[in-house]
Design a protein around this motif. Structure first.
Motif, PDB file in Angstrom:
ATOM      1  N   ARG A  31       0.850  -1.183   0.000  1.00 35.01           N
ATOM      2  CA  ARG A  31       0.000   0.000   0.000  1.00 35.01           C
ATOM      3  C   ARG A  31       0.880   1.225   0.000  1.00 35.01           C
ATOM      4  O   ARG A  31       1.672   1.430   0.928  1.00 35.01           O
ATOM      5  N   TYR A  33       0.876   5.572  -0.937  1.00 32.12           N
ATOM      6  CA  TYR A  33       0.019   6.733  -1.099  1.00 32.12           C
ATOM      7  C   TYR A  33       0.853   7.937  -1.533  1.00 32.12           C
ATOM      8  O   TYR A  33       2.016   8.073  -1.147  1.00 32.12           O
ATOM      9  N   TYR A  35       0.569  12.192  -1.563  1.00 32.82           N
ATOM     10  CA  TYR A  35      -0.134  13.354  -1.051  1.00 32.82           C
ATOM     11  C   TYR A  35       0.513  14.615  -1.609  1.00 32.82           C
ATOM     12  O   TYR A  35       1.706  14.647  -1.911  1.00 32.82           O
ATOM     13  N   SER A  45      -4.944  14.085  -0.340  1.00 30.88           N
ATOM     14  CA  SER A  45      -4.694  12.778  -0.938  1.00 30.88           C
ATOM     15  C   SER A  45      -4.755  12.872  -2.459  1.00 30.88           C
ATOM     16  O   SER A  45      -5.690  13.434  -3.023  1.00 30.88           O
ATOM     17  N   VAL A  48      -4.003   6.429  -4.247  1.00 29.68           N
ATOM     18  CA  VAL A  48      -3.892   5.264  -3.381  1.00 29.68           C
ATOM     19  C   VAL A  48      -3.538   4.089  -4.272  1.00 29.68           C
ATOM     20  O   VAL A  48      -4.293   3.744  -5.184  1.00 29.68           O
ATOM     21  N   LEU A  50      -2.714   0.126  -4.301  1.00 27.76           N
ATOM     22  CA  LEU A  50      -2.951  -0.992  -3.387  1.00 27.76           C
ATOM     23  C   LEU A  50      -2.430  -2.336  -3.886  1.00 27.76           C
ATOM     24  O   LEU A  50      -2.662  -3.354  -3.227  1.00 27.76           O
ATOM     25  N   TYR A  92       2.206   2.251   3.985  1.00 25.39           N
ATOM     26  CA  TYR A  92       1.441   1.698   5.102  1.00 25.39           C
ATOM     27  C   TYR A  92       2.045   0.351   5.484  1.00 25.39           C
ATOM     28  O   TYR A  92       2.190  -0.530   4.641  1.00 25.39           O
ATOM     29  N   TYR A  97      -0.589  -0.592  11.615  1.00 27.80           N
ATOM     30  CA  TYR A  97      -1.435   0.607  11.553  1.00 27.80           C
ATOM     31  C   TYR A  97      -0.657   1.883  11.262  1.00 27.80           C
ATOM     32  O   TYR A  97      -1.212   2.971  11.327  1.00 27.80           O
ATOM     33  N   LYS A  98       0.600   1.767  10.938  1.00 29.23           N
ATOM     34  CA  LYS A  98       1.426   2.958  10.758  1.00 29.23           C
ATOM     35  C   LYS A  98       1.538   3.371   9.300  1.00 29.23           C
ATOM     36  O   LYS A  98       1.679   2.534   8.420  1.00 29.23           O
ATOM     37  N   TYR A  99       1.505   4.681   9.077  1.00 30.63           N
ATOM     38  CA  TYR A  99       1.862   5.273   7.797  1.00 30.63           C
ATOM     39  C   TYR A  99       3.202   5.987   7.995  1.00 30.63           C
ATOM     40  O   TYR A  99       3.322   6.844   8.850  1.00 30.63           O
ATOM     41  N   ILE A 100       4.166   5.622   7.173  1.00 29.95           N
ATOM     42  CA  ILE A 100       5.483   6.254   7.251  1.00 29.95           C
ATOM     43  C   ILE A 100       5.683   7.081   5.989  1.00 29.95           C
ATOM     44  O   ILE A 100       5.552   6.570   4.874  1.00 29.95           O
TER      45      ILE A 100
ATOM     46  N   ASN B  32      -9.019   4.478  13.284  1.00 31.94           N
ATOM     47  CA  ASN B  32      -7.629   4.595  13.710  1.00 31.94           C
ATOM     48  C   ASN B  32      -7.265   6.074  13.621  1.00 31.94           C
ATOM     49  O   ASN B  32      -7.542   6.723  12.609  1.00 31.94           O
ATOM     50  N   TYR B  34      -4.319   9.312  14.357  1.00 29.47           N
ATOM     51  CA  TYR B  34      -2.875   9.564  14.316  1.00 29.47           C
ATOM     52  C   TYR B  34      -2.577  11.028  14.644  1.00 29.47           C
ATOM     53  O   TYR B  34      -3.353  11.921  14.294  1.00 29.47           O
ATOM     54  N   TYR B  36       0.718  13.506  13.795  1.00 26.44           N
ATOM     55  CA  TYR B  36       1.994  13.699  13.125  1.00 26.44           C
ATOM     56  C   TYR B  36       2.497  15.103  13.435  1.00 26.44           C
ATOM     57  O   TYR B  36       1.709  16.019  13.676  1.00 26.44           O
ATOM     58  N   LEU B  46       5.659  10.547  12.604  1.00 26.95           N
ATOM     59  CA  LEU B  46       4.562   9.947  13.352  1.00 26.95           C
ATOM     60  C   LEU B  46       4.858  10.032  14.843  1.00 26.95           C
ATOM     61  O   LEU B  46       5.898   9.570  15.309  1.00 26.95           O
ATOM     62  N   TYR B  49      -0.321   6.934  17.597  1.00 28.69           N
ATOM     63  CA  TYR B  49      -1.497   6.442  16.916  1.00 28.69           C
ATOM     64  C   TYR B  49      -2.328   5.650  17.900  1.00 28.69           C
ATOM     65  O   TYR B  49      -1.827   5.174  18.932  1.00 28.69           O
ATOM     66  N   VAL B  51      -5.754   2.823  18.091  1.00 28.11           N
ATOM     67  CA  VAL B  51      -6.697   1.952  17.392  1.00 28.11           C
ATOM     68  C   VAL B  51      -8.007   1.815  18.152  1.00 28.11           C
ATOM     69  O   VAL B  51      -8.924   1.129  17.692  1.00 28.11           O
ATOM     70  N   ARG B  94      -7.995   7.015   9.696  1.00 31.54           N
ATOM     71  CA  ARG B  94      -7.840   6.029   8.634  1.00 31.54           C
ATOM     72  C   ARG B  94      -9.136   5.257   8.418  1.00 31.54           C
ATOM     73  O   ARG B  94      -9.743   4.773   9.368  1.00 31.54           O
ATOM     74  N   GLU B  98      -7.110   4.369   3.318  1.00 32.07           N
ATOM     75  CA  GLU B  98      -6.188   5.487   3.341  1.00 32.07           C
ATOM     76  C   GLU B  98      -6.411   6.396   4.537  1.00 32.07           C
ATOM     77  O   GLU B  98      -7.400   6.257   5.242  1.00 32.07           O
ATOM     78  N   ALA B  99      -5.462   7.316   4.723  1.00 34.64           N
ATOM     79  CA  ALA B  99      -5.516   8.264   5.825  1.00 34.64           C
ATOM     80  C   ALA B  99      -5.930   9.637   5.315  1.00 34.64           C
ATOM     81  O   ALA B  99      -5.510  10.070   4.244  1.00 34.64           O
TER      82      ALA B  99
END
Lengths: 111, 110
Positions: A31, A33, A35, A45, A48, A50, A92, A97-100, B32, B34, B36, B46, B49, B51, B94, B98-99
């Motif tokens: 996944r 993304y 932006y 956004s 996306v 996937l 992702y 659950y993290k987006y980096i 979820n 977050y 940042y 980050l 976060y 859940v 999220r 997507e976020a």
């Protein structure tokens, strides 16, 4: 630790030209993304992606994802001034659950 | 449709003062969430976060804390701000794919 690297960090280009922004990441993910951020604003956004081989296009922007190479590209076709902004890719991490986010590419399109 | 609210938009605080930034999401349940931070001219880091209610994961040791007292409320706090806490703070939620980001809070610690 996941690393997400973009290049170039800064890009100045003439209107009407084409260019590609690259996003490399260091661990498995399916996944990704893209932006856009205008100065002083939040993130909007764009795309996306996937799955491996995903390609999406919106206007003069086209994004693709190669999960085997851990690489995504954002291609700009016939740039216009309105595309000037900072572009971020984000990965992702499944199960975390993290987006980096990548380091960002600051694009300036010159008239 | 879902919306995310973040406030205040701008904040100037003296060093050593407390901080509370709030983020709420409408139109969804059990998102979820977050926090940042973006330093001037830099990428997004980050911070926290969540859940679920009361469930907070911290990414980096720092002068900040987060809480989630309600399903759609996420709060970022500090007891004593440092100069290095200055930055653009973004809340995000999220969905399945997507976020989505709030409008951000620009914090300047003086």
């Amino acid at each position: 630790e996941l690393k997400v690297e973009q290049n170039p960090l800064f890009l100045s280009m003439q209107e009407g030209k084409n260019y590609t922004i690259y996003c490399n990441y260091s661990t498995t993910s399916d996944r990704l993304y893209w932006y856009r951020q205008d100065p002083g604003k939040s993130l909007e956004s764009l795309f996306v992606l996937l799955s491996n081989g995903a390609v999406k296009q919106e206007g003069r922007l086209m994004a693709s994802l190669d999960t085997k190479a851990r690489l995504s590209t954002l291609h700009i076709t016939a740039a216009v001034h309105d595309l000037s902004a900072t572009y971020f890719c984000a990965v992702y991490l499944s199960g975390t659950y993290k987006y980096i986010f990548g380091t960002g590419t600051r694009l300036k399109v010159l008239a | 449709s879902q919306t995310i609210h973040q406030w205040p938009a701008t904040l100037v605080q003296p060093v050593g003062s407390p901080l509370s930034l709030e983020c709420t999401v409408e139109g969804t349940s059990n998102p979820n969430l977050y926090w940042y931070r973006q330093a001037a001219g830099r990428g997004l880091q980050l911070l926290f976060y969540s859940v679920g209610i009361g469930q907070i994961s911290s990414e980096v040791p720092q002068n900040l804390s987060a809480s989630r007292p309600q399903d759609r409320q996420f709060i970022l706090s500090s007891k004593k701000l440092l100069l290095s806490d200055s930055g653009f703070y973004l809340c995000a939620w999220r969905d399945n794919t997507e976020a989505f980001f709030g409008q951000g809070t620009r914090l300047t610690v003086v």
